[in-house]
Design an enzyme around this catalytic site. Sequence first.
Site, short mmCIF file in Angstrom:
data_model
loop_
_atom_site.label_atom_id
_atom_site.label_comp_id
_atom_site.label_asym_id
_atom_site.label_seq_id
_atom_site.Cartn_x
_atom_site.Cartn_y
_atom_site.Cartn_z
N GLU A 7 -68.76 2.31 64.93
CA GLU A 7 -69.06 1.09 64.16
C GLU A 7 -68.92 -0.20 64.96
O GLU A 7 -68.00 -1.00 64.70
CB GLU A 7 -68.15 1.00 62.92
CG GLU A 7 -68.30 2.14 61.95
CD GLU A 7 -67.32 2.05 60.78
OE1 GLU A 7 -66.46 1.15 60.77
OE2 GLU A 7 -67.41 2.89 59.87
N GLU B 206 -68.75 9.63 58.57
CA GLU B 206 -67.67 9.23 57.66
C GLU B 206 -68.24 9.05 56.27
O GLU B 206 -69.33 8.50 56.10
CB GLU B 206 -67.04 7.88 58.07
CG GLU B 206 -66.18 7.92 59.28
CD GLU B 206 -65.55 6.57 59.60
OE1 GLU B 206 -65.41 5.73 58.68
OE2 GLU B 206 -65.22 6.36 60.78
O1 IFM Z 1 -60.74 3.61 58.14
C1 IFM Z 1 -62.03 3.17 58.43
C2 IFM Z 1 -62.53 3.77 59.74
O2 IFM Z 1 -61.67 3.50 60.79
C3 IFM Z 1 -63.87 3.20 60.07
N1 IFM Z 1 -64.79 3.33 58.97
C4 IFM Z 1 -64.36 2.93 57.66
C5 IFM Z 1 -63.00 3.55 57.34
C6 IFM Z 1 -62.53 3.08 55.96
O3 IFM Z 1 -62.44 1.70 55.94
#
Ligand code: IFM
Length: 451
Positions: free
Chosen positions: A163, A356
């Site tokens: 990200e 994710e």
């Molecule tokens: O915890 C984070 C992760 O590190 C990156 N993506 C979003 C998750 C939730 O906020």
Amino acid sequence: MPFPKEFVWGAATASYQIEGGAFEDGRGASIWDTFSHTPGKTKGGDTGDVACDSYHRWAEDMELMKALHLQAYRFSIAWPRIFPAGTGAVNPAGLAWYDRFVDALLAAGIEPYVTLYHWDLPQALQDKGGWLNADTARAFAVYAATVAAHFKGRVKYYFTLNEPQCSVGLGYSAGVHAPGYKLDDAAVFTAWQNTIYAHCLAADAIRKADPDAKVGMASTGRICTPATDSPADIAAAREATFALADGDWTFTYTPALDPVCGRGWPKIAGGQAQRVVDAIPQEQLDALPLGRLDFIGMNIYNSVAVRAGADGKPEFCPRAAGHPRTAIGWPITPEAIEWGPRFLHERYGLPIFITENGLSCTDRIHLDGKVHDPERIDFTHRYLLALRQGIEAGADVQGYFHWSLLDNFEWSEGYNERFGLVYVDYPTGTRTPKDSAAWYRETIDANGGNL
Ligand code: IFM
């Protein structure tokens, strides 16, 4: 109906969020050590010094993963454990820790998916400008080459960055993540451009060190979903998903993926950032093809509905009063994981992993000693149904990693948000699998055919 035959089921974490052991075995300081130790930067002054203590309790975590029947585990390597000063001498103790971990995963039949940069930049590089300095990109390539050569034949799947939308957007623009800067759009773009340059150099370095390795980037950003199934609304949602406006471009997929998917740097409508885009040095433009992706990682949590206005242009639809939300306050919008992969697959033509997806809940240990989290089961069930629709509509999604395996340090929110399939009691480090862990195991065993 089950998911495709080779579909991969996993869970994800990141080094700073779970490891702890922040000052052990030669690990250098990272920007998150500095940031979290700065008063007022995280909720309750929480830090990742101990976190889930996975640095010491990793064997226990391995047993949890086995009990979950995970097929794959996405975790990140802490750059400052391998190069405590970001560049220079390798720290053998850092590599040795990940050796033990990767070997245990492989022995358990769990495929490692390694993220190289999940935001814990060595502080020594920040002291020289961090991502505002193109030397950071060059240092990242050396680190990537070192890791890929070391794990050749053991680790096949790499994500260079996690990200950039957040490490740059929240770290250099909003100032709520490390290093905590609030810079103007032109400077923010400079950090962005160097981050993408780092991806390109690292992708090349990984492939040179291990020609069998596969390289992706775990990306995130605004996903717009059509308010109705009308072709006009679908077109408007697609347009709004990829649109970039000056001052509103960091939380989008376009400037991360377009340059490394053969589409060049996108136009950023407006002024400041575009001036920097127009001045990108030739060596960085020449490096873009090196950054080609074998797959795209999408971190998907929610979306916003869009319809075509009278002129056909996208119009954002307000959410109804009382729209369902997670504990952190994010809207629950399963359609995000149907349309996001559809739009990205159409645009880039690459396989996708959901790297994710998940939610925070106000989980607690109930009187019976268990953690009942029907919200997580319902949320994940809905999102997986929507994901399957996206796959049926043509999106080539090859795997799903739930965020997260464990409750962990949620950055500026500290330990306030619980995203795990496994509950962590922070004072003792005790782990308790939640009801959702058993449900997820059943889902994995049935390859989603139970949904
Ligand atoms: O915890 C984070 C992760 O590190 C990156 N993506 C979003 C998750 C939730 O906020």
